[in-house]
Design an enzyme around this catalytic site. Structure first.
Site, mmCIF file in Angstrom:
data_model
loop_
_atom_site.group_PDB
_atom_site.id
_atom_site.type_symbol
_atom_site.label_atom_id
_atom_site.label_comp_id
_atom_site.label_asym_id
_atom_site.label_seq_id
_atom_site.Cartn_x
_atom_site.Cartn_y
_atom_site.Cartn_z
ATOM 1 N N ALA A 122 0.819 -1.229 0.000
ATOM 2 C CA ALA A 122 0.000 0.000 0.000
ATOM 3 C C ALA A 122 0.845 1.268 0.000
ATOM 4 C CB ALA A 122 -0.944 -0.002 1.207
ATOM 5 N N ASP A 159 7.191 -7.726 5.530
ATOM 6 C CA ASP A 159 7.608 -8.077 4.179
ATOM 7 C C ASP A 159 6.820 -9.336 3.822
ATOM 8 O OD1 ASP A 159 8.941 -9.186 1.963
ATOM 9 O OD2 ASP A 159 10.852 -8.276 2.572
ATOM 10 N N VAL A 160 6.084 -9.305 2.728
ATOM 11 C CA VAL A 160 5.218 -10.462 2.394
ATOM 12 C C VAL A 160 6.009 -11.762 2.276
ATOM 13 C CG1 VAL A 160 3.327 -9.181 1.267
ATOM 14 C CG2 VAL A 160 5.285 -9.964 -0.106
ATOM 15 N N TYR A 175 9.942 -13.209 -14.211
ATOM 16 C CA TYR A 175 8.843 -12.307 -13.824
ATOM 17 C C TYR A 175 7.537 -12.829 -14.425
ATOM 18 C CZ TYR A 175 5.762 -8.326 -13.367
ATOM 19 O OH TYR A 175 4.686 -7.539 -13.058
ATOM 20 N N LYS A 182 4.044 -14.198 -12.525
ATOM 21 C CA LYS A 182 2.690 -13.685 -12.755
ATOM 22 C C LYS A 182 1.777 -14.761 -13.350
ATOM 23 C CE LYS A 182 2.966 -9.597 -10.956
ATOM 24 N NZ LYS A 182 2.098 -9.215 -9.826
ATOM 25 N N PRO A 184 -2.773 -5.776 -15.407
ATOM 26 C CA PRO A 184 -2.444 -4.529 -16.096
ATOM 27 C C PRO A 184 -1.285 -4.703 -17.079
ATOM 28 C CG PRO A 184 -2.342 -4.280 -13.680
ATOM 29 C CD PRO A 184 -2.342 -5.745 -14.007
ATOM 30 N N VAL A 198 2.030 0.356 -16.692
ATOM 31 C CA VAL A 198 1.534 1.352 -15.736
ATOM 32 C C VAL A 198 2.730 2.174 -15.264
ATOM 33 C CG1 VAL A 198 0.200 1.751 -13.627
ATOM 34 C CG2 VAL A 198 -0.080 -0.402 -14.875
HETATM 35 C C1 8X3 Z 1 3.947 -5.047 -15.619
HETATM 36 C C2 8X3 Z 1 3.669 -5.059 -17.064
HETATM 37 O O1 8X3 Z 1 4.501 -5.638 -19.374
HETATM 38 O O2 8X3 Z 1 6.082 -4.555 -17.874
HETATM 39 O O3 8X3 Z 1 3.549 -6.193 -14.962
HETATM 40 O O4 8X3 Z 1 5.481 -6.844 -17.565
HETATM 41 S S1 8X3 Z 1 5.002 -5.555 -17.991
#
Ligand code: 8X3
Length: 249
Positions: A10, A56-57, A149, A153, A179, A182
């Site tokens: 947050a 910290d998660v 990464y 996700k 998203p 961003v």
């Molecule tokens: C963030 C969007 O496209 O940079 O999760 O991986 S991107």
């Protein structure tokens, strides 16, 4: 009494913007983050009551202790926004830094699980609740050098589906938000403070703002009780996929 929403991560970006919009919508907020000063500054800005939890998660014991410390008036969490997470580094798989891999898998995947397991039992007991997991376009489409990464996700995507299946019979809604680009400190963190590299990610087009994603989350958590917005991808107009963005120079 106002509904309680708990937001991880947050203290900045989408988490901070979501806190502001949910507070404006009357939610009482449990604000979770690593940086107490930032959470305290945010608390002062909010229109509704908030309770701060610093952890910290990635630290399972720390997460357990934090949630166990909640006073009874803050225990009935109705909405959980699993937002904490980040990218660390961007390189071909053979060049990956294992510390970056660990940081991403531990916060984006383990962290989401560490927090969820502390909140889900209460939701099951009350037969009501709503979990919103912050995924990414990267969870749906892998891009070059995104490897770990994107994998973290993709795991969030699978967990959203798995949670929805398992929690369905308990009256709990699960939503997944993915998203695209961003403009937050996401890229500055990914590129370890190299601001030039970070800025280049958003060059030549109008990226989403954290507030755009926060508005979507607000819509999702205030939809009528019988409606579950299960899975939404939100992109800037200039972006068509994880790898295609129209840039004007
Ligand atoms: C963030 C969007 O496209 O940079 O999760 O991986 S991107």
């Amino acid at each position: 009494m106002n509904r309680i929403a708990c937001i991880t991560g947050a203290s900045s970006g989408i988490g901070l913007a979501t806190a502001k919009v949910l507070s404006a919508n009357g939610f009482r907020l449990i604000l979770c983050g690593r940086r107490l000063e930032r959470l305290e500054a945010l608390k002062k800005d909010l229109l509704t009551e908030s309770y701060l939890l610093t952890f910290d998660v990635r630290d399972r014991n720390g997460v357990e202790n934090a949630f166990q410390s909640l006073p009874s008036t803050w225990q009935s969490i109705e909405v959980l926004i699993n937002n904490a997470g980040n990218a660390h580094g961007m390189s071909a798989i053979q060049d990956g830094d294992v510390a970056d891999w660990d940081a991403m898998m531990h916060s984006n995947v383990d962290g989401l699980l560490n927090v969820s397991r502390m909140v889900i039992p209460g939701m099951i007991q009350r037969a009501s609740g709503h979990i919103v997991n912050l995924s990414s376009i990267a969870g749906k489409q892998v891009y070059p050098n995104g490897n770990v990464y994107c994998a973290s996700k993709a795991a969030v995507e699978a967990l959203s589906q798995g949670m929805r299946l398992d929690l369905n019979i308990h009256g709990i809604k699960v939503s997944n938000v993915a998203p695209g680009a961003v403009n937050t400190d996401f890229s500055a963190v990914r590129f370890k403070g190299d601001q030039q590299k970070a800025d280049a990610v958003y060059n030549g087009f109008e990226p989403l703002l954290a507030e755009d994603v926060a508005d979507l989350i607000q819509y999702i958590v205030t939809a009528p009780e019988h409606v579950n917005i299960a899975d939404v991808t939100i992109l800037p107009k200039a972006q068509a996929s994880a790898t295609q963005i129209v840039r004007k120079n």
